[in-house]
Scaffold this motif. Structure first.
Motif, PDB file in Angstrom:
ATOM      1  N   TYR A  60      -6.133  25.403   3.449  1.00 37.25           N
ATOM      2  CA  TYR A  60      -6.166  26.589   2.938  1.00 37.25           C
ATOM      3  C   TYR A  60      -5.293  26.382   1.655  1.00 37.25           C
ATOM      4  CZ  TYR A  60      -7.541  27.840   7.891  1.00 37.25           C
ATOM      5  OH  TYR A  60      -7.982  28.072   9.075  1.00 37.25           O
ATOM      6  N   THR A  61      -5.684  27.412   0.814  1.00 36.01           N
ATOM      7  CA  THR A  61      -4.895  27.629  -0.412  1.00 36.01           C
ATOM      8  C   THR A  61      -4.786  29.252  -0.612  1.00 36.01           C
ATOM      9  OG1 THR A  61      -6.926  27.466  -1.652  1.00 36.01           O
ATOM     10  CG2 THR A  61      -5.701  25.539  -0.995  1.00 36.01           C
ATOM     11  N   ARG A  62      -4.315  29.580  -1.845  1.00 37.71           N
ATOM     12  CA  ARG A  62      -4.355  31.053  -2.237  1.00 37.71           C
ATOM     13  C   ARG A  62      -5.642  31.540  -2.461  1.00 37.71           C
ATOM     14  NH1 ARG A  62       1.022  32.870  -5.623  1.00 37.71           N
ATOM     15  NH2 ARG A  62       2.436  33.181  -3.792  1.00 37.71           N
ATOM     16  N   PRO A 122      -7.112  31.895   1.600  1.00 41.11           N
ATOM     17  CA  PRO A 122      -6.067  31.964   2.509  1.00 41.11           C
ATOM     18  C   PRO A 122      -6.289  32.232   3.937  1.00 41.11           C
ATOM     19  CG  PRO A 122      -6.390  33.923   1.151  1.00 41.11           C
ATOM     20  CD  PRO A 122      -7.184  32.876   0.705  1.00 41.11           C
ATOM     21  N   THR A 123      -7.480  32.564   4.451  1.00 40.88           N
ATOM     22  CA  THR A 123      -7.916  32.814   5.605  1.00 40.88           C
ATOM     23  C   THR A 123      -9.004  32.191   6.256  1.00 40.88           C
ATOM     24  OG1 THR A 123      -9.192  34.868   5.088  1.00 40.88           O
ATOM     25  CG2 THR A 123      -6.558  35.197   5.402  1.00 40.88           C
ATOM     26  N   THR A 151       0.795  29.277   8.008  1.00 41.58           N
ATOM     27  CA  THR A 151      -0.078  28.989   6.547  1.00 41.58           C
ATOM     28  C   THR A 151       0.427  30.334   5.710  1.00 41.58           C
ATOM     29  OG1 THR A 151      -1.567  27.840   7.918  1.00 41.58           O
ATOM     30  CG2 THR A 151      -2.325  29.012   5.770  1.00 41.58           C
ATOM     31  N   LYS A 152       0.352  31.517   6.284  1.00 42.65           N
ATOM     32  CA  LYS A 152       0.617  32.758   5.583  1.00 42.65           C
ATOM     33  C   LYS A 152       1.939  32.566   5.173  1.00 42.65           C
ATOM     34  CE  LYS A 152       0.682  37.810   6.003  1.00 42.65           C
ATOM     35  NZ  LYS A 152       0.384  38.863   7.164  1.00 42.65           N
ATOM     36  N   LEU A 164       1.956  30.342   1.710  1.00 36.44           N
ATOM     37  CA  LEU A 164       1.180  31.053   0.804  1.00 36.44           C
ATOM     38  C   LEU A 164       1.713  32.088   0.094  1.00 36.44           C
ATOM     39  CD1 LEU A 164      -2.609  30.103   1.947  1.00 36.44           C
ATOM     40  CD2 LEU A 164      -1.173  28.989   0.496  1.00 36.44           C
TER      41      LEU A 164
END
Length: 338
Positions: free
Chosen positions: A69-71, A74-75, A118-119, A122
């Motif tokens: 996951y990255t910007r 993100p989901t 994760t959230k 990020l």
């Protein structure tokens, strides 16, 4: 199947010690069951079970997957493998810090634990957040899942080595975060990479059942990374009470968390370690009180003077060692600052 049959026989026979002489984590363990109950297993029975761990190795190694996951995504996690084309086709960026996140027993990479952490990361900046899915390495049974921990951790360590050696991922900005059984998976990953080369491992209430404190080579230990931090919230039941990390934090004394009610199974307090950590990443709001030993932290006898250390802070790796009492609220925001 053979492992499950052996486990069933051991559990059926595990009743030699009278209840009043059982000390969880010392002369045996209360092992969590799927229905929320616990069954007692004595040391000799656990040793026999764990000696059969090699039977799980193939299944464990083949049951580990990685989702990036990255910007930019993100989901919607992008599965990556230890292959050049797989990584190149993803949003992996070697110039960004990397976080591996590892769920616990009966978890999955899409669970709240992974998505919440994760959230949080990020929201702080550009990171490669890699959620480890090792649910297919596990069994629905806790004790059998413990057998899958070493090989799963080695697979994570191999992926870390691959990304470092072939795609320029920095070990100096790498953090590996694991909850419960996932904390020990993180420990084995650190052992695989070796030499304390992983910068930071964060153990979120590292699982106690079937892990011996006096066998650090078989669990998460303070030597598995340059810096190991443990946030211990259900000590003596689902998690360890004795200090695991170089920096060990005891919210509300480390046994039971405010706002969790009776919490017979310990699951609420056990899960609070995840909520606290995610909040710590985004808010940096968990003040701490330095203790002279872990017993003082557990008994909340560390005085009332806040230290300069914040639980879960990135910079802890360079300045933190010892045991800390952490005052917490019963609801969000959980952190307290003097």
């Amino acid at each position: 199947m053979k492992v499950l049959l052996v486990l069933g026989a051991l559990l059926a026979a595990a009743s030699a010690l009278p209840i009043e002489e059982r000390i969880n984590g010392e002369n045996g363990w209360y092992v969590p069951q799927v229905d929320g109950s616990f069954k007692w297993m004595e040391l000799k029975d656990v040793e026999e079970l764990l000696s059969r761990g090699e039977q799980m190795e193939g299944r464990a190694r083949n049951g580990v997957r990685f989702y990036l996951y990255t910007r930019s995504n993100p989901t919607d996690g992008k599965e990556i493998e230890a292959e050049a084309s797989s990584v190149h086709d993803s949003h992996f960026n070697k110039d960004h810090g990397t976080r591996f996140v590892i769920h616990g027993w009966n978890g999955r990479y899409t669970d709240d634990m992974n998505t919440l952490i994760t959230k949080s990361w990020l929201s702080k900046g550009d990171y490669n957040v890699i959620a480890v899915n090792w649910d297919r390495a596990q069994s629905i049974d806790y004790a059998s899942s413990v057998l899958a921990v070493p090989a799963s951790g080695e697979k994570v360590g191999e992926m870390i080595n691959y990304l470092h050696e072939h795609h320029g991922m920095s070990l100096d900005s790498l953090e590996v975060i694991g909850h419960s059984l996932g904390a020990h998976v993180a420990g084995y990953a650190g052992k695989k990479v070796g030499g304390g080369r992983i910068h930071t491992i964060v153990g979120l209430d590292p699982a106690l059942p079937l892990f011996s404190y006096n066998k650090p080579d078989k669990r998460l230990s303070r030597d598995d990374a340059f810096y190991v931090e443990s946030i211990q919230t259900n000590g003596g039941k689902l998690g360890f009470l004795k200090p695991i990390g170089k920096g060990t934090f005891y919210p509300n004394g480390g046994k039971k968390q405010p706002g969790c009610g009776v919490d017979v199974t310990g699951s609420c307090s056990h899960g609070r370690s995840v909520l606290y950590y995610a909040e710590a990443v985004t808010e940096d709001n968990f003040g701490t009180i330095k203790c002279h030993d872990y017993e003082a932290a557990v008994s909340k006898e560390c005085g009332s003077t806040y230290s300069s250390v914040r639980m879960g802070a990135v910079y802890n790796a360079y300045m933190v060692e010892g045991d800390f009492y952490v005052p917490v609220n019963s609801k969000e925001p959980f952190g307290k600052i003097e």
